[in-house]
Design a protein around this motif. Sequence first.
Motif, PDB file in Angstrom:
ATOM      1  N   TYR A 130       0.817  -1.210   0.000  1.00 33.56           N
ATOM      2  CA  TYR A 130       0.000   0.000   0.000  1.00 33.56           C
ATOM      3  C   TYR A 130       0.854   1.266   0.000  1.00 33.56           C
ATOM      4  O   TYR A 130       0.328   2.358   0.151  1.00 33.56           O
ATOM      5  CB  TYR A 130      -0.950  -0.011   1.197  1.00 33.56           C
ATOM      6  CG  TYR A 130      -1.907  -1.180   1.150  1.00 33.56           C
ATOM      7  CD1 TYR A 130      -2.959  -1.204   0.242  1.00 33.56           C
ATOM      8  CD2 TYR A 130      -1.755  -2.275   2.005  1.00 33.56           C
ATOM      9  CE1 TYR A 130      -3.835  -2.276   0.191  1.00 33.56           C
ATOM     10  CE2 TYR A 130      -2.623  -3.345   1.961  1.00 33.56           C
ATOM     11  CZ  TYR A 130      -3.667  -3.338   1.061  1.00 33.56           C
ATOM     12  OH  TYR A 130      -4.535  -4.414   1.010  1.00 33.56           O
ATOM     13  N   HIS A 131       2.163   1.112  -0.135  1.00 34.87           N
ATOM     14  CA  HIS A 131       3.075   2.253  -0.293  1.00 34.87           C
ATOM     15  C   HIS A 131       4.280   1.748  -1.077  1.00 34.87           C
ATOM     16  O   HIS A 131       4.508   0.536  -1.202  1.00 34.87           O
ATOM     17  CB  HIS A 131       3.503   2.827   1.062  1.00 34.87           C
ATOM     18  CG  HIS A 131       4.215   1.836   1.927  1.00 34.87           C
ATOM     19  ND1 HIS A 131       5.554   1.559   1.811  1.00 34.87           N
ATOM     20  CD2 HIS A 131       3.760   1.032   2.931  1.00 34.87           C
ATOM     21  CE1 HIS A 131       5.900   0.647   2.694  1.00 34.87           C
ATOM     22  NE2 HIS A 131       4.826   0.302   3.382  1.00 34.87           N
ATOM     23  N   PHE A 132       5.049   2.638  -1.613  1.00 30.18           N
ATOM     24  CA  PHE A 132       6.244   2.263  -2.357  1.00 30.18           C
ATOM     25  C   PHE A 132       7.306   1.795  -1.367  1.00 30.18           C
ATOM     26  O   PHE A 132       7.900   2.585  -0.633  1.00 30.18           O
ATOM     27  CB  PHE A 132       6.770   3.436  -3.176  1.00 30.18           C
ATOM     28  CG  PHE A 132       5.895   3.787  -4.344  1.00 30.18           C
ATOM     29  CD1 PHE A 132       5.498   2.821  -5.245  1.00 30.18           C
ATOM     30  CD2 PHE A 132       5.472   5.083  -4.553  1.00 30.18           C
ATOM     31  CE1 PHE A 132       4.691   3.136  -6.325  1.00 30.18           C
ATOM     32  CE2 PHE A 132       4.673   5.406  -5.622  1.00 30.18           C
ATOM     33  CZ  PHE A 132       4.275   4.429  -6.522  1.00 30.18           C
ATOM     34  N   ALA A 133       7.550   0.484  -1.342  1.00 27.11           N
ATOM     35  CA  ALA A 133       8.519  -0.092  -0.412  1.00 27.11           C
ATOM     36  C   ALA A 133       9.931  -0.078  -0.964  1.00 27.11           C
ATOM     37  O   ALA A 133      10.888  -0.263  -0.205  1.00 27.11           O
ATOM     38  CB  ALA A 133       8.124  -1.525  -0.062  1.00 27.11           C
ATOM     39  N   ASP A 167       7.513  -8.089  -3.064  1.00 29.50           N
ATOM     40  CA  ASP A 167       8.315  -7.078  -2.376  1.00 29.50           C
ATOM     41  C   ASP A 167       8.045  -5.665  -2.881  1.00 29.50           C
ATOM     42  O   ASP A 167       8.732  -4.729  -2.472  1.00 29.50           O
ATOM     43  CB  ASP A 167       9.805  -7.403  -2.528  1.00 29.50           C
ATOM     44  CG  ASP A 167      10.228  -7.476  -3.986  1.00 29.50           C
ATOM     45  OD1 ASP A 167       9.356  -7.406  -4.877  1.00 29.50           O
ATOM     46  OD2 ASP A 167      11.448  -7.617  -4.236  1.00 29.50           O
ATOM     47  N   GLY A 168       7.060  -5.482  -3.751  1.00 29.40           N
ATOM     48  CA  GLY A 168       6.723  -4.162  -4.249  1.00 29.40           C
ATOM     49  C   GLY A 168       7.367  -3.797  -5.563  1.00 29.40           C
ATOM     50  O   GLY A 168       7.191  -2.675  -6.044  1.00 29.40           O
ATOM     51  N   THR A 169       8.125  -4.688  -6.172  1.00 29.84           N
ATOM     52  CA  THR A 169       8.755  -4.431  -7.456  1.00 29.84           C
ATOM     53  C   THR A 169       7.914  -5.061  -8.567  1.00 29.84           C
ATOM     54  O   THR A 169       7.028  -5.895  -8.306  1.00 29.84           O
ATOM     55  CB  THR A 169      10.177  -4.991  -7.498  1.00 29.84           C
ATOM     56  OG1 THR A 169      10.125  -6.415  -7.283  1.00 29.84           O
ATOM     57  CG2 THR A 169      11.027  -4.342  -6.420  1.00 29.84           C
ATOM     58  N   GLY A 212      10.573  -1.569 -12.104  1.00 37.20           N
ATOM     59  CA  GLY A 212       9.714  -0.557 -11.521  1.00 37.20           C
ATOM     60  C   GLY A 212       9.203  -0.967 -10.159  1.00 37.20           C
ATOM     61  O   GLY A 212       9.642  -1.968  -9.571  1.00 37.20           O
ATOM     62  N   ARG A 213       8.272  -0.186  -9.646  1.00 36.75           N
ATOM     63  CA  ARG A 213       7.654  -0.432  -8.348  1.00 36.75           C
ATOM     64  C   ARG A 213       6.156  -0.143  -8.456  1.00 36.75           C
ATOM     65  O   ARG A 213       5.712   0.544  -9.387  1.00 36.75           O
ATOM     66  CB  ARG A 213       8.287   0.444  -7.266  1.00 36.75           C
ATOM     67  CG  ARG A 213       8.178   1.951  -7.540  1.00 36.75           C
ATOM     68  CD  ARG A 213       8.854   2.745  -6.457  1.00 36.75           C
ATOM     69  NE  ARG A 213       8.701   4.192  -6.670  1.00 36.75           N
ATOM     70  CZ  ARG A 213       9.114   5.121  -5.807  1.00 36.75           C
ATOM     71  NH1 ARG A 213       9.707   4.743  -4.675  1.00 36.75           N
ATOM     72  NH2 ARG A 213       8.939   6.405  -6.062  1.00 36.75           N
ATOM     73  N   TRP A 214       5.384  -0.643  -7.480  1.00 34.12           N
ATOM     74  CA  TRP A 214       3.936  -0.477  -7.524  1.00 34.12           C
ATOM     75  C   TRP A 214       3.387  -0.357  -6.112  1.00 34.12           C
ATOM     76  O   TRP A 214       4.027  -0.750  -5.137  1.00 34.12           O
ATOM     77  CB  TRP A 214       3.289  -1.679  -8.222  1.00 34.12           C
ATOM     78  CG  TRP A 214       3.450  -2.979  -7.471  1.00 34.12           C
ATOM     79  CD1 TRP A 214       4.498  -3.839  -7.517  1.00 34.12           C
ATOM     80  CD2 TRP A 214       2.519  -3.542  -6.531  1.00 34.12           C
ATOM     81  NE1 TRP A 214       4.301  -4.902  -6.680  1.00 34.12           N
ATOM     82  CE2 TRP A 214       3.091  -4.759  -6.069  1.00 34.12           C
ATOM     83  CE3 TRP A 214       1.273  -3.157  -6.046  1.00 34.12           C
ATOM     84  CZ2 TRP A 214       2.449  -5.573  -5.146  1.00 34.12           C
ATOM     85  CZ3 TRP A 214       0.635  -3.969  -5.123  1.00 34.12           C
ATOM     86  CH2 TRP A 214       1.223  -5.168  -4.691  1.00 34.12           C
ATOM     87  N   ARG A 215       2.194   0.178  -6.037  1.00 29.39           N
ATOM     88  CA  ARG A 215       1.450   0.234  -4.776  1.00 29.39           C
ATOM     89  C   ARG A 215      -0.035   0.261  -5.082  1.00 29.39           C
ATOM     90  O   ARG A 215      -0.470   0.719  -6.152  1.00 29.39           O
ATOM     91  CB  ARG A 215       1.841   1.458  -3.944  1.00 29.39           C
ATOM     92  CG  ARG A 215       1.476   2.803  -4.558  1.00 29.39           C
ATOM     93  CD  ARG A 215       1.877   3.926  -3.616  1.00 29.39           C
ATOM     94  NE  ARG A 215       1.589   5.241  -4.192  1.00 29.39           N
ATOM     95  CZ  ARG A 215       0.417   5.863  -4.113  1.00 29.39           C
ATOM     96  NH1 ARG A 215      -0.582   5.274  -3.486  1.00 29.39           N
ATOM     97  NH2 ARG A 215       0.236   7.055  -4.653  1.00 29.39           N
ATOM     98  N   GLY A 275      -8.827   0.069  -5.149  1.00 28.01           N
ATOM     99  CA  GLY A 275      -8.553  -0.764  -6.312  1.00 28.01           C
ATOM    100  C   GLY A 275      -7.637  -0.121  -7.321  1.00 28.01           C
ATOM    101  O   GLY A 275      -7.229  -0.783  -8.289  1.00 28.01           O
ATOM    102  N   ASP A 276      -7.276   1.162  -7.119  1.00 29.20           N
ATOM    103  CA  ASP A 276      -6.364   1.825  -8.039  1.00 29.20           C
ATOM    104  C   ASP A 276      -4.930   1.369  -7.785  1.00 29.20           C
ATOM    105  O   ASP A 276      -4.518   1.163  -6.637  1.00 29.20           O
ATOM    106  CB  ASP A 276      -6.453   3.338  -7.897  1.00 29.20           C
ATOM    107  CG  ASP A 276      -7.692   3.894  -8.575  1.00 29.20           C
ATOM    108  OD1 ASP A 276      -8.517   3.091  -9.040  1.00 29.20           O
ATOM    109  OD2 ASP A 276      -7.845   5.128  -8.618  1.00 29.20           O
ATOM    110  N   VAL A 277      -4.173   1.230  -8.861  1.00 32.58           N
ATOM    111  CA  VAL A 277      -2.788   0.778  -8.802  1.00 32.58           C
ATOM    112  C   VAL A 277      -1.917   1.851  -9.437  1.00 32.58           C
ATOM    113  O   VAL A 277      -2.188   2.291 -10.562  1.00 32.58           O
ATOM    114  CB  VAL A 277      -2.593  -0.568  -9.528  1.00 32.58           C
ATOM    115  CG1 VAL A 277      -1.156  -1.043  -9.406  1.00 32.58           C
ATOM    116  CG2 VAL A 277      -3.550  -1.616  -8.985  1.00 32.58           C
TER     117      VAL A 277
END
Length: 538
Positions: free
Chosen positions: A278-281, A373-375, A440-443, A462-464
């Motif tokens: 839920y945040h950029f780790a 892991d957020g990647t 890249g990264r995602w949240r 639900g937004d990414v």
Amino acid sequence: MEKQPTSSDLEQFRQQWQQEVSARTQQQAKGSNSNHVRTKSSTDQGHRPERLINKPPGPHPLADKHDEEVIPESSAQAVLTERLGHLDIGDADADEFSKLGRAEPTTALEHYERAVEKEGQGKLGDSLSHYRRAFKLDDSVDQAYKEKHFAHKWKPSKPNPSNAAVTVPSTAHHSQSAEAGKQAVPQTTAQLIASFADCDIENAPPMIEGDAPPPCPIRKLPTEVLLELLDHIARIDISIYARLASVCKKLAYHVYTESSIWKRISLGAEFGLASQQYHFATDIQGRPIIWSAVEDEEEDIDERPMPPVTDALFPANQDWREILHSYPRIRYTGVYISTVNYTRSGGTSATPSTWGSQVHIVTYYRYLRFFRDGTLISLLTTHEPIEVIHLLTKENIALVRSGKTVDPMKFAGAGQTLSQQPNMPPPPSAQNILKHALRGRWRLCHPSLDSAEVASNSIVPGDVHIETEGGAGPRYQYTMHLSLKHGNNRNKFATKNNKLIWKGFWSYNSITHDWAEFQLRNDKAFWFSRVKSYGLGY
């Protein structure tokens, strides 16, 4: 005393015996003469005499008698094969990227069905060729296709003829049918599962009729121990836990009604909401971010770490099985693929006639693979999924970017990853594909955001949000805004969270701090596809 035979009696017996012998000799002589005459006649006509052939003896009459209750072994095997031939549950962990041998279509309808299948996969070139072959074989093949696949939607199942005789309804008949209708009302799923509460786990049937059944140790387990065992199974693989409902009625009751297990899985880190980011780790290169809170400086909602998801965010009487099924979750067991097709004109024709003008059908794919892991890995290429999805690993991308040169004879296969060949990089064809891959990264949007925060940031649950490297150089950065949706909202039991639709796509210049928006004129939504080689995404 026995009576002694006289001479007259012996003489009479001797004469009778001589007559029988002479009659038998005359009969044999007549038979041989007739055969000789027949053979001679056939020879005179020019036919070749029939040769004697050694033939095996015929079957005994008793061999044709079978007991009606006993089925021969071959017949029983044929019946069993015929019955099992209709049963095909497939592989639950299989994916759609395995090369399986399929027979080429021969009839017009088969070509039309293959064309529709190719069109759904985005392969318009192959689809167009099958359409042409189908209409060459039968110009009305489209009507045959509609009759086969869509006739049940408009054809009545029980047509009522217009010349049917009018009958007087019977009161007794309607009362009986009403009572039968009340008794035939089907039970709901909840009522059916509730009726399994008092069932026991049954032993497996004996392998030989009349023999003792095999032991079933799980039948003797207390309910508390059985639920603990089911909880461990659900943590290992939720799909195996769900398939336990088809074993017996007792397990179906526990799998369906045990809310504590579904709650544990829904909020857990294996498959539930705790596994989401839920945040950029990490940063774009995948290095972990160390957060530091500054009390005097106000933090932005997009940058501060979010609290963990707990049951306090949901109502008390919440169906946790439905939460796990339909609440926004990124899946790690496969890849999200966007198939893009568009047409463009080809070279100009030398003649004014437009019949010879060329039209090119362009097909390319976008791939997004998310990691726990957020990647993530983003790739834009024209290669089909079967050539790409098994190469989308962080290890392969690191090897390609390391610039190592190895003898081509020592390259690993195109479908092998670093874990299978630790000392060998991907082959040259895989290097050509992966050199365009972007890290890249995602949240994901946190479920605790209130309406004011959602309105101020233009985000909804639900937004990414995705940030990747720029394809034009190190000073550029790409930002994607997507939204998780369900592919089929009408079907309650359809697969959920299998679609990512576009909301925006921008490019950021880190030197000039300029933003440029990409026009998504041809891009389509991403669809999730299960990949068996990914496992559970760990």
